[in-house]
Scaffold this motif. Structure first.
Motif, PDB file in Angstrom:
ATOM      1  N   VAL A   8       0.878  -1.312  -0.156  1.00  0.00           N
ATOM      2  CA  VAL A   8      -0.134   0.048   0.019  1.00  0.00           C
ATOM      3  C   VAL A   8       0.817   1.155  -0.002  1.00  0.00           C
ATOM      4  CG1 VAL A   8      -1.879   1.353   1.260  1.00  0.00           C
ATOM      5  CG2 VAL A   8      -1.796  -1.294   1.102  1.00  0.00           C
ATOM      6  N   SER A   9       0.622   2.170  -0.823  1.00  0.00           N
ATOM      7  CA  SER A   9       1.529   3.469  -0.971  1.00  0.00           C
ATOM      8  C   SER A   9       0.550   4.534  -0.548  1.00  0.00           C
ATOM      9  CB  SER A   9       1.792   3.594  -2.459  1.00  0.00           C
ATOM     10  OG  SER A   9       2.524   2.816  -2.960  1.00  0.00           O
ATOM     11  N   VAL A  10       1.271   5.243   0.554  1.00  0.00           N
ATOM     12  CA  VAL A  10       0.641   6.292   1.183  1.00  0.00           C
ATOM     13  C   VAL A  10       1.210   7.679   0.482  1.00  0.00           C
ATOM     14  CG1 VAL A  10       0.106   7.176   3.292  1.00  0.00           C
ATOM     15  CG2 VAL A  10       0.288   4.800   3.150  1.00  0.00           C
ATOM     16  N   ILE A  11       0.436   8.532  -0.074  1.00  0.00           N
ATOM     17  CA  ILE A  11       1.002   9.657  -0.715  1.00  0.00           C
ATOM     18  C   ILE A  11       0.505  11.027   0.073  1.00  0.00           C
ATOM     19  CG2 ILE A  11       0.642  11.169  -2.608  1.00  0.00           C
ATOM     20  CD1 ILE A  11      -0.070   8.473  -4.225  1.00  0.00           C
ATOM     21  N   ILE A  12       1.358  11.585   0.470  1.00  0.00           N
ATOM     22  CA  ILE A  12       1.375  12.658   1.491  1.00  0.00           C
ATOM     23  C   ILE A  12       1.976  14.052   0.722  1.00  0.00           C
ATOM     24  CG2 ILE A  12       1.682  13.973   3.608  1.00  0.00           C
ATOM     25  CD1 ILE A  12       2.365  11.064   4.668  1.00  0.00           C
ATOM     26  N   VAL A  38       5.727   5.091   2.147  1.00  0.00           N
ATOM     27  CA  VAL A  38       5.324   6.674   2.364  1.00  0.00           C
ATOM     28  C   VAL A  38       6.001   7.376   1.476  1.00  0.00           C
ATOM     29  CG1 VAL A  38       4.997   8.422   3.969  1.00  0.00           C
ATOM     30  CG2 VAL A  38       5.228   6.037   4.590  1.00  0.00           C
ATOM     31  N   VAL A  39       4.986   7.827   0.404  1.00  0.00           N
ATOM     32  CA  VAL A  39       5.766   8.843  -0.836  1.00  0.00           C
ATOM     33  C   VAL A  39       5.379  10.351  -0.425  1.00  0.00           C
ATOM     34  CG1 VAL A  39       5.598   9.381  -3.223  1.00  0.00           C
ATOM     35  CG2 VAL A  39       5.291   7.120  -2.381  1.00  0.00           C
ATOM     36  N   ILE A  40       6.228  11.017   0.136  1.00  0.00           N
ATOM     37  CA  ILE A  40       6.068  12.460   0.382  1.00  0.00           C
ATOM     38  C   ILE A  40       6.577  13.405  -0.655  1.00  0.00           C
ATOM     39  CG2 ILE A  40       6.902  14.258   2.107  1.00  0.00           C
ATOM     40  CD1 ILE A  40       7.390  12.030   4.063  1.00  0.00           C
ATOM     41  N   GLU A  86       0.205  -1.797  -5.135  1.00  0.00           N
ATOM     42  CA  GLU A  86      -1.038  -2.467  -5.698  1.00  0.00           C
ATOM     43  C   GLU A  86      -2.378  -1.219  -5.153  1.00  0.00           C
ATOM     44  OE1 GLU A  86      -3.503  -6.300  -5.952  1.00  0.00           O
ATOM     45  OE2 GLU A  86      -1.522  -6.345  -5.105  1.00  0.00           O
ATOM     46  N   TYR A  87      -2.195  -0.714  -4.013  1.00  0.00           N
ATOM     47  CA  TYR A  87      -3.266   0.039  -3.652  1.00  0.00           C
ATOM     48  C   TYR A  87      -2.652   1.532  -3.222  1.00  0.00           C
ATOM     49  CZ  TYR A  87      -6.002  -4.211  -3.387  1.00  0.00           C
ATOM     50  OH  TYR A  87      -6.639  -5.260  -3.845  1.00  0.00           O
ATOM     51  N   LEU A  88      -3.390   2.538  -3.223  1.00  0.00           N
ATOM     52  CA  LEU A  88      -2.803   3.774  -3.091  1.00  0.00           C
ATOM     53  C   LEU A  88      -4.062   4.517  -1.985  1.00  0.00           C
ATOM     54  CD1 LEU A  88      -1.734   3.087  -5.846  1.00  0.00           C
ATOM     55  CD2 LEU A  88      -1.166   5.463  -6.025  1.00  0.00           C
ATOM     56  N   CYS A  89      -3.271   5.056  -1.150  1.00  0.00           N
ATOM     57  CA  CYS A  89      -3.779   5.958  -0.212  1.00  0.00           C
ATOM     58  C   CYS A  89      -3.487   7.391  -0.198  1.00  0.00           C
ATOM     59  CB  CYS A  89      -3.935   5.485   1.226  1.00  0.00           C
ATOM     60  SG  CYS A  89      -4.464   3.842   1.635  1.00  0.00           S
ATOM     61  N   PHE A  90      -4.304   8.464   0.363  1.00  0.00           N
ATOM     62  CA  PHE A  90      -3.942   9.893   0.385  1.00  0.00           C
ATOM     63  C   PHE A  90      -3.918  10.198   1.770  1.00  0.00           C
ATOM     64  CE2 PHE A  90      -4.871   8.573  -3.904  1.00  0.00           C
ATOM     65  CZ  PHE A  90      -3.972   9.154  -4.593  1.00  0.00           C
ATOM     66  N   THR A 157      -9.138   9.725   3.876  1.00  0.00           N
ATOM     67  CA  THR A 157      -9.886   8.500   4.127  1.00  0.00           C
ATOM     68  C   THR A 157      -9.647   7.435   3.213  1.00  0.00           C
ATOM     69  OG1 THR A 157     -12.134   8.970   3.599  1.00  0.00           O
ATOM     70  CG2 THR A 157     -11.558   9.697   5.757  1.00  0.00           C
ATOM     71  N   ILE A 158      -9.420   7.588   1.886  1.00  0.00           N
ATOM     72  CA  ILE A 158      -9.853   6.719   0.827  1.00  0.00           C
ATOM     73  C   ILE A 158      -8.414   6.023   0.631  1.00  0.00           C
ATOM     74  CG2 ILE A 158     -11.391   8.413  -0.260  1.00  0.00           C
ATOM     75  CD1 ILE A 158      -9.180   8.889  -2.482  1.00  0.00           C
ATOM     76  N   LEU A 159      -8.864   4.683   0.181  1.00  0.00           N
ATOM     77  CA  LEU A 159      -7.946   3.564  -0.354  1.00  0.00           C
ATOM     78  C   LEU A 159      -8.525   3.022  -1.695  1.00  0.00           C
ATOM     79  CD1 LEU A 159      -6.016   0.812   1.529  1.00  0.00           C
ATOM     80  CD2 LEU A 159      -7.257   0.355  -0.469  1.00  0.00           C
ATOM     81  N   VAL A 160      -7.474   3.166  -2.622  1.00  0.00           N
ATOM     82  CA  VAL A 160      -8.084   3.000  -4.163  1.00  0.00           C
ATOM     83  C   VAL A 160      -6.962   1.750  -4.552  1.00  0.00           C
ATOM     84  CG1 VAL A 160      -8.699   3.794  -6.154  1.00  0.00           C
ATOM     85  CG2 VAL A 160      -8.933   5.328  -4.354  1.00  0.00           C
ATOM     86  N   GLU A 161      -7.604   1.015  -5.274  1.00  0.00           N
ATOM     87  CA  GLU A 161      -6.679   0.145  -6.034  1.00  0.00           C
ATOM     88  C   GLU A 161      -6.203   0.429  -7.213  1.00  0.00           C
ATOM     89  OE1 GLU A 161      -7.364  -4.412  -8.096  1.00  0.00           O
ATOM     90  OE2 GLU A 161      -8.928  -3.338  -7.385  1.00  0.00           O
ATOM     91  N   ARG A 162      -5.119   0.397  -7.404  1.00  0.00           N
ATOM     92  CA  ARG A 162      -4.308   1.138  -8.587  1.00  0.00           C
ATOM     93  C   ARG A 162      -5.061   0.800  -9.929  1.00  0.00           C
ATOM     94  NH1 ARG A 162       0.401   3.237  -9.912  1.00  0.00           N
ATOM     95  NH2 ARG A 162       1.604   2.712  -7.990  1.00  0.00           N
TER      96      ARG A 162
END
Length: 313
Positions: A8-12, A38-40, A86-90, A157-162
């Motif tokens: 899971v990639s978390v984009i900040i 964690v992608v800042i 494979e999944y992305l969050c923000f 809050t969202i988590l999305v499949e790539r």
């Protein structure tokens, strides 16, 4: 954790707020779901976040800095491009997560193969982390029509499949307001949506600057761009629904005008909302508040705050 747990990639995205960024990053690194990156994305601030990021000795962190300031929408898209998950969050840099957020979202995705987009409940908190409100999700499944009438999915809050993102496309960098909402509408056309009821995201509503506070930007530029982009999606559901969408669109701008002290603009857009769709009680309620004028409206807000404090006290 299972060795085959998806990444899971978390984009900040961040801009000039390293003091808030530390808190946000800590809340991600403390997640009970551990297979994360964690992608800042630092949007070229004068107050670089690099030193704050260097405080974390964690190989899961990837730091990227724009050469010029390009805005939060571009920063999010940069994060999507650079992410490997494979999944992305923000996560907005001034918000934070409860430690089970990702674990519970991934558990729901495992249970429901038709869902590729999951959001959660939230707590809105003040400067001292006092709870201002709690929001629980209510919309599930095919929710495009519901989203067209209301922006009820906070972006943190969202988590999305790539694969869903690949089908729907990236965030629209031409939009100046509500680009996150427009994107959620677009994503919902390509997958069923699920939710975790628990308030797993703390949304800080303190005194610091927020991009959404600029009403004139919304009125003069953002409103027309958003409407032009989204109205064709509403029209797919018939002319009556398109009319209902336009009514709610004007209601939202009227509400924003009222909240920011633009009472003349509030009356204009709320009256238009009623003309387009005279069946929504909230349109009349907020028009009545707009007609009270600034002093009357402020009295009502103070009375509401007093009542809430009493109920919570």
């Amino acid at each position: 954790m299972s060795p085959d747990a998806p990444l899971v990639s978390v984009i900040i995205p961040t801009y000039n707020r390293p003091e808030f960024l530390r808190r946000a990053v800590e809340s991600v690194l403390e997640q009970t779901y551990e297979n994360i990156e964690v992608v800042i994305v630092d949007d070229c601030p004068s107050n670089s976040a690099e030193s704050a990021v260097d405080e974390f000795s964690d190989s899961r962190i990837k730091y990227i800095q724009h050469e010029t300031n390009r805005g939060v929408c571009v920063a999010r898209n940069t994060g999507i491009i650079e992410a490997d998950g494979e999944y992305l969050c923000f996560l907005d840099d001034d918000d934070e997560w409860m430690e089970q957020k990702l674990e519970l979202q991934m558990k729901l995705l495992k249970q429901r193969s038709d869902v590729g987009f999951v959001y959660t409940g939230t707590q809105r908190v003040g400067d001292s982390k006092e709870i201002l409100s709690v929001t629980k999700p209510r919309e599930d499944g095919d929710i495009t029509k519901e989203l067209l009438l209301g922006d009820f999915i906070p972006f943190s809050t969202i988590l999305v499949e790539r694969q869903v993102i690949q089908n729907a496309g990236m965030l629209d960098q031409n939009l100046t307001n509500w680009e996150d909402w427009e994107w959620c509408i677009r994503l919902s056309k390509h997958t069923k949506v699920g939710y975790v009821e628990h308030p797993l995201v703390l949304i800080h509503k303190g005194s610091h600057d927020k991009r959404s506070d600029n009403f004139q930007q919304k009125r003069d530029v953002g409103f027309e761009k958003f409407t032009d982009k989204v109205q064709p999606i509403a029209a797919e559901h018939g002319s009556w629904f398109e009319r209902k969408f336009l009514a709610h669109d004007n209601y939202r701008l009227g509400y924003a005008a009222l909240s920011n002290g633009y009472h003349s603009d509030a009356k204009t857009h709320l009256l238009l909302a009623i003309k387009l769709w005279p069946f929504a009680i909230q349109f009349y309620v907020y028009l009545s508040l707009a007609l009270l004028g600034k002093q009357g409206y402020n009295r009502v807000r103070l009375a509401k705050r007093w009542l809430v404090d009493r109920l919570n006290g």
